[in-house]
Motif scaffolding. Structure first.
Motif, PDB file in Angstrom:
ATOM      1  N   VAL A   1       0.577  27.938   5.787  1.00 44.22           N
ATOM      2  CA  VAL A   1       0.266  27.210   7.269  1.00 44.22           C
ATOM      3  C   VAL A   1      -0.572  26.582   7.288  1.00 44.22           C
ATOM      4  O   VAL A   1      -2.038  26.373   6.404  1.00 44.22           O
ATOM      5  N   GLY A   2      -1.381  25.432   8.158  1.00 41.44           N
ATOM      6  CA  GLY A   2      -2.128  24.405   7.764  1.00 41.44           C
ATOM      7  C   GLY A   2      -1.796  23.760   9.606  1.00 41.44           C
ATOM      8  O   GLY A   2      -1.212  23.765  10.108  1.00 41.44           O
ATOM      9  N   LEU A   3      -3.213  22.428   9.505  1.00 38.57           N
ATOM     10  CA  LEU A   3      -3.745  21.939  11.127  1.00 38.57           C
ATOM     11  C   LEU A   3      -3.107  20.339   9.972  1.00 38.57           C
ATOM     12  O   LEU A   3      -3.959  19.955   9.304  1.00 38.57           O
ATOM     13  N   THR A   4      -3.147  19.521  10.755  1.00 41.95           N
ATOM     14  CA  THR A   4      -2.496  18.236  10.127  1.00 41.95           C
ATOM     15  C   THR A   4      -2.902  17.313  11.513  1.00 41.95           C
ATOM     16  O   THR A   4      -2.848  17.601  12.645  1.00 41.95           O
ATOM     17  N   GLY A   5      -3.828  16.183  11.211  1.00 45.55           N
ATOM     18  CA  GLY A   5      -4.159  15.063  12.265  1.00 45.55           C
ATOM     19  C   GLY A   5      -4.973  13.728  11.817  1.00 45.55           C
ATOM     20  O   GLY A   5      -4.818  14.187  10.744  1.00 45.55           O
ATOM     21  N   GLY A   6      -5.535  13.066  12.641  1.00 43.65           N
ATOM     22  CA  GLY A   6      -7.222  12.223  12.035  1.00 43.65           C
ATOM     23  C   GLY A   6      -7.455  12.826  11.025  1.00 43.65           C
ATOM     24  O   GLY A   6      -8.080  11.770   9.833  1.00 43.65           O
TER      25      GLY A   6
ATOM     26  N   GLN B   1      -6.513  24.071   1.061  1.00 43.16           N
ATOM     27  CA  GLN B   1      -6.447  22.728   0.618  1.00 43.16           C
ATOM     28  C   GLN B   1      -6.754  22.020   1.723  1.00 43.16           C
ATOM     29  O   GLN B   1      -6.287  22.255   2.374  1.00 43.16           O
ATOM     30  N   TYR B   2      -7.539  20.709   0.879  1.00 49.36           N
ATOM     31  CA  TYR B   2      -7.807  19.507   1.868  1.00 49.36           C
ATOM     32  C   TYR B   2      -7.297  18.210   1.820  1.00 49.36           C
ATOM     33  O   TYR B   2      -7.530  17.841   0.627  1.00 49.36           O
ATOM     34  N   HIS B   3      -6.749  17.710   2.304  1.00 52.22           N
ATOM     35  CA  HIS B   3      -5.840  16.095   1.689  1.00 52.22           C
ATOM     36  C   HIS B   3      -6.565  15.442   3.040  1.00 52.22           C
ATOM     37  O   HIS B   3      -6.386  15.348   4.250  1.00 52.22           O
ATOM     38  N   SER B   4      -7.611  14.512   2.030  1.00 50.80           N
ATOM     39  CA  SER B   4      -8.149  12.997   3.870  1.00 50.80           C
ATOM     40  C   SER B   4      -7.090  12.850   4.040  1.00 50.80           C
ATOM     41  O   SER B   4      -5.814  12.308   3.506  1.00 50.80           O
ATOM     42  N   PRO B   5      -6.888  11.647   4.719  1.00 48.77           N
ATOM     43  CA  PRO B   5      -6.412  10.503   5.539  1.00 48.77           C
ATOM     44  C   PRO B   5      -5.941   9.464   4.637  1.00 48.77           C
ATOM     45  O   PRO B   5      -7.581   9.080   3.019  1.00 48.77           O
ATOM     46  N   ARG B   6      -5.113   8.648   4.605  1.00 47.43           N
ATOM     47  CA  ARG B   6      -5.201   7.425   3.228  1.00 47.43           C
ATOM     48  C   ARG B   6      -5.975   5.999   4.256  1.00 47.43           C
ATOM     49  O   ARG B   6      -6.295   5.753   4.449  1.00 47.43           O
ATOM     50  N   PHE B   7      -7.498   5.970   2.555  1.00 42.57           N
ATOM     51  CA  PHE B   7      -8.092   4.657   3.447  1.00 42.57           C
ATOM     52  C   PHE B   7      -7.545   3.637   2.179  1.00 42.57           C
ATOM     53  O   PHE B   7      -8.395   3.656   1.384  1.00 42.57           O
ATOM     54  N   GLY B   8      -7.481   2.806   2.080  1.00 40.22           N
ATOM     55  CA  GLY B   8      -6.083   1.838   1.806  1.00 40.22           C
ATOM     56  C   GLY B   8      -6.035   2.208   0.668  1.00 40.22           C
ATOM     57  O   GLY B   8      -6.008   1.816  -0.256  1.00 40.22           O
ATOM     58  N   GLY B   9      -4.879   3.481   0.588  1.00 42.06           N
ATOM     59  CA  GLY B   9      -4.107   4.093   0.033  1.00 42.06           C
ATOM     60  C   GLY B   9      -4.603   4.516  -0.635  1.00 42.06           C
ATOM     61  O   GLY B   9      -4.301   4.474  -1.520  1.00 42.06           O
ATOM     62  N   VAL B  10      -5.501   5.149  -0.821  1.00 46.19           N
ATOM     63  CA  VAL B  10      -6.598   6.032  -1.616  1.00 46.19           C
ATOM     64  C   VAL B  10      -6.862   7.289  -0.594  1.00 46.19           C
ATOM     65  O   VAL B  10      -7.482   6.949   0.858  1.00 46.19           O
ATOM     66  N   GLN B  11      -6.614   8.646  -1.428  1.00 45.01           N
ATOM     67  CA  GLN B  11      -6.304   9.907  -0.902  1.00 45.01           C
ATOM     68  C   GLN B  11      -7.480  10.369  -1.558  1.00 45.01           C
ATOM     69  O   GLN B  11      -7.104  10.883  -2.871  1.00 45.01           O
ATOM     70  N   VAL B  12      -8.150  11.821  -0.883  1.00 41.92           N
ATOM     71  CA  VAL B  12      -9.147  12.831  -1.907  1.00 41.92           C
ATOM     72  C   VAL B  12      -8.627  14.192  -1.015  1.00 41.92           C
ATOM     73  O   VAL B  12      -8.112  14.560   0.035  1.00 41.92           O
ATOM     74  N   GLN B  13      -8.672  14.662  -2.059  1.00 43.74           N
ATOM     75  CA  GLN B  13      -7.413  15.977  -2.241  1.00 43.74           C
ATOM     76  C   GLN B  13      -8.448  17.029  -2.964  1.00 43.74           C
ATOM     77  O   GLN B  13      -9.484  16.796  -3.833  1.00 43.74           O
TER      78      GLN B  13
ATOM     79  N   GLY C   1      -6.892  14.700   8.743  1.00 45.67           N
ATOM     80  CA  GLY C   1      -6.206  14.966   7.562  1.00 45.67           C
ATOM     81  C   GLY C   1      -5.293  16.035   7.554  1.00 45.67           C
ATOM     82  O   GLY C   1      -4.748  15.779   8.468  1.00 45.67           O
ATOM     83  N   THR C   2      -5.091  16.760   6.526  1.00 49.04           N
ATOM     84  CA  THR C   2      -4.492  17.910   6.153  1.00 49.04           C
ATOM     85  C   THR C   2      -5.063  19.065   5.491  1.00 49.04           C
ATOM     86  O   THR C   2      -5.743  18.880   4.476  1.00 49.04           O
ATOM     87  N   LEU C   3      -4.960  20.515   6.625  1.00 56.21           N
ATOM     88  CA  LEU C   3      -5.366  21.233   5.554  1.00 56.21           C
ATOM     89  C   LEU C   3      -4.890  22.085   5.609  1.00 56.21           C
ATOM     90  O   LEU C   3      -4.134  22.889   7.019  1.00 56.21           O
ATOM     91  N   ARG C   4      -4.540  22.825   4.321  1.00 56.80           N
ATOM     92  CA  ARG C   4      -3.269  24.102   4.340  1.00 56.80           C
ATOM     93  C   ARG C   4      -4.329  25.312   3.455  1.00 56.80           C
ATOM     94  O   ARG C   4      -4.812  25.475   3.165  1.00 56.80           O
ATOM     95  N   ALA C   5      -3.216  27.170   3.582  1.00 53.57           N
ATOM     96  CA  ALA C   5      -3.819  27.996   3.374  1.00 53.57           C
ATOM     97  C   ALA C   5      -2.538  28.696   2.879  1.00 53.57           C
ATOM     98  O   ALA C   5      -1.166  28.510   3.538  1.00 53.57           O
TER      99      ALA C   5
ATOM    100  N   GLY D   1     -11.389  29.052  -8.282  1.00 50.07           N
ATOM    101  CA  GLY D   1     -10.516  27.630  -8.837  1.00 50.07           C
ATOM    102  C   GLY D   1     -11.568  26.681  -8.088  1.00 50.07           C
ATOM    103  O   GLY D   1     -11.036  26.918  -6.189  1.00 50.07           O
ATOM    104  N   LYS D   2     -11.107  25.569  -8.366  1.00 44.81           N
ATOM    105  CA  LYS D   2     -12.026  24.376  -7.658  1.00 44.81           C
ATOM    106  C   LYS D   2     -11.362  22.932  -8.211  1.00 44.81           C
ATOM    107  O   LYS D   2     -11.412  23.168  -9.018  1.00 44.81           O
ATOM    108  N   ALA D   3     -10.734  22.703  -7.306  1.00 43.63           N
ATOM    109  CA  ALA D   3      -9.952  21.555  -8.177  1.00 43.63           C
ATOM    110  C   ALA D   3     -10.603  19.797  -6.789  1.00 43.63           C
ATOM    111  O   ALA D   3     -10.419  20.271  -6.155  1.00 43.63           O
ATOM    112  N   LEU D   4     -10.983  18.637  -7.635  1.00 40.04           N
ATOM    113  CA  LEU D   4     -11.481  17.279  -6.780  1.00 40.04           C
ATOM    114  C   LEU D   4     -10.020  16.183  -7.137  1.00 40.04           C
ATOM    115  O   LEU D   4      -9.631  16.227  -8.434  1.00 40.04           O
TER     116      LEU D   4
END
Lengths: 315, 315, 315
Positions: free
Chosen positions: A77-82, A141-153, A84-88, A169-172
């Motif tokens: 379940v999560g939230l998405t908006g300007g 998990q958090y996925h950022s918006p895309r800036f110039g095609g780049v996304q941070v997760q 980015g996206t947060l999921r759990a 556990g941690k991932a970047l």
């Protein structure tokens, strides 16, 4: 404003994994048989609630594992908006979500690229099984918006344990998608109590679509025992041919002594947008003997060739 | 004239149950993650066939228990009409269906009111676990029409056993709902073979909605060993605050020696009619040590404070 | 062009299986409680992709078996067109799909015709359990188009084993349906490693609809130990009575010594096209003692009479 979508896949085939093996009915050697509830609700102000409950199953026998009967295949379940996206929940593993493989975890059983990428058992024991699983439980998990095609997760999965050595556990992940090019990098750390000497798992992947052929490469350093025995990589290509897609890949898993190597290839023929017939072939060298193959009576001292075919329908 | 409705909930959060505990991802601390098939068919003459098949799951890991994979969360087929409603299957336990609690079985794990209401293990062994479970298998239930706001509820669940002492579970409930006031009373009897000294479980509950605040009270006499050690009760309140609801409750479980007591509170913030963010806090005294907490490494000799937050989406 | 259909059944009842037995809540003594995803996609040129994922459950307790939680009740993907229909997965067993019984596997638990048809355990051990199961895992099936009412059915289920004596399950069915008459014949062979003396299972069935009554007969030769102890047969009739259907059947299972025999009967009352109330009665002779009955405390030395009733809703 709220919708529920009911969708899924049934994928069934037949295969022979090596000379002398019995013919087997297989599940999920092209896609993953599943049924899925998903949806999004507009909360106003650009914000949306999103959810997914996807459950995979064995389409050869009509079974699921004894405890994984609901939500094993991507559940959150999560939230998405300007922002980015947060999921759990149990979302796609950040490592797995960023591999760029010609055929993912699919192809002939025991010969596929992800089996190779999963690495050797000794190293896996130090990095938790999260490095080779497709989904990761207890994760935010958090996925950022895309800036110039780049996304941070970002991914965080608490260990839920107070035992000595237990770590979350941690991932970047950093991912670029632009035109024909995709580039991804993921750093993952995590540990069970026993894994006090843990080093990170680092994974780099790139794909380039030349239109007539797309080339994909993924390399993973499992950061464990020895620098010459913990890397794995896969080089693949896909090419549209007629109403379908040819794929092929070479996959290598470093081990002390001879490396494990597989070559896999196949053709996916589109009967429609939603229905696909497929054929898979594979060859693996003697050094790469998945335990499942040996347990099933395979000769671990010889190279083996397998093939299979099947039908997949998405609904 | 026949409809199938597909609905459900995904509720995921994070919590820390006491000082020193590991952070955990939690499922279902506000609602209950589930997917549900339900419907009604008009049979003519005011008669309707009704059904529900609801299945809950662990939304932190995407799993279900090994055998409870379908219909564990309210499953029945029945008839409804001028005579009332008759259901058979695994419907809501009559005891549980008539508790009036500020936050039901929810809040911080191991601190919630229903854990307290469930009573002590010695008494439960004499009344079967039906007294604290949310759903009851193998049950037939009859709910009368409402006369002046009053409804009579009957439940019968055969023991399915010829062993000595085996008795069917039986419940009689009377419920009044009128304007701001709700009053419920339930008498439950039932026994396993060992429970030959069974006395009844009696439960009384009342709630009154003062608009700015709603007060709720439930008391349960588990009818077992001793009159000073088998009662449990919960006093709660809920209040609309902004676009949400505050809840708080004090819960007491009589035991020989010191009683077990918890205070729980929280806020449910409505992002929409279907999506809710929530925060839960709780404190429990040393005498009330759920086995799950001690097993997980909690210090059973001290009071503990826990808190959590999460997101729930209904589809 | 692609559709998903969500459908299913909930069937719950109460029964007493013999004098002195406890009253029990039962699941599925008229139909089979299930939920089902199914659909078809037009691929053009008269070809269609078809799929089904059907899962049954215990509607008295809201549970499924620990591993059979998805697709246990008819699961396949396939293609259908002018050439016939090809399915792969866990489809209906060809033997079971061609029995012509007054009430299938239903009626009072342990007294039904299919329990009798399933034959004795010694013989079953030589022909694999596929001969009495409703669905068969790891199976490919081909059903021809009908020519003058005649259809040919082929089934192949690989043993998936290289063990000595392991054989694939194979079935050949021929079925005629025309006007009031149905005729079916099935030959089945298959073996576990231990079943080296396997002979075929042959099954013949016929039904004729005289309008006021339909007569059905099925005989099965389990091809094993001795010619006088491996046949089973069932003779039944159904008759429309009022807004419902009466059924009755006599079922015989040859065994060394006295044969096992049951008489079953019942009435299915249609509350609507989708909702049915039913009553079942049954009597079985002392020689036919299903293990489940003895284990539950039944007296294996006497004839027994059972009865039950219930409600089924299809959605």
């Amino acid at each position: 404003q709220s919708t529920v979508t009911l969708s899924g896949t049934v994928d069934v085939g037949l295969e022979k994994r090596w000379s002398g093996d019995a013919t087997r009915m297989t599940a999920n050697r092209n896609g993953t048989s599943n049924w899925t509830l998903s949806g999004a609700e507009d909360l106003g102000g650009g914000l949306k609630a999103v959810f997914q409950v996807s459950t995979s199953f064995n389409s050869d026998t009509g079974t699921v594992s004894s405890t994984d009967g609901l939500g094993n295949n991507g559940m959150f379940v999560g939230l998405t908006g300007g922002f980015g996206t947060l999921r759990a929940g149990r979302p796609v593993n950040t490592l797995y979500g960023n591999v760029l493989l010609a055929n993912g975890t699919k192809g002939v059983s025991g010969h596929d690229a992800n089996t190779v990428l999963g690495g050797n058992a000794t190293v896996n024991a130090k990095t938790s099984n999260a490095s080779s699983s497709v989904y990761v439980p207890n994760a935010v998990q958090y996925h950022s918006p895309r800036f110039g095609g780049v996304q941070v997760q970002l991914e965080y999965a608490p260990s839920e344990s107070t035992a000595a050595g237990a770590k979350a556990g941690k991932a970047l992940g950093v991912r670029y998608d632009g035109g024909p090019l995709s580039l991804t990098f993921v750093n993952y750390t995590g540990a069970t109590a026993a894994a006090t000497t843990l080093k990170a798992v680092n994974q780099f992947a790139v794909s380039y679509d030349f239109s007539v052929v797309k080339v994909l490469f993924t390399i993973r350093d499992q950061g464990g025992l020895a620098s010459d025995s913990d890397n794995s990589w896969a080089l693949g290509l896909t090419a549209p041919v007629g109403p379908g897609l040819v794929y092929a890949s070479f996959n290598n898993n470093e081990q002390v002594g001879d490396d494990g190597r597989t070559i896999i290839a196949g053709y996916k023929y589109n009967l429609s947008k939603r229905t696909q017939a497929y054929v898979n072939v594979a060859r693996r060298n003697a050094a790469w003997i998945p335990a499942t193959v040996t347990a099933a009576g395979g000769d671990g001292t010889k190279s083996s060739t397998g093939f299979g075919f099947g039908l997949q329908h998405n609904f």
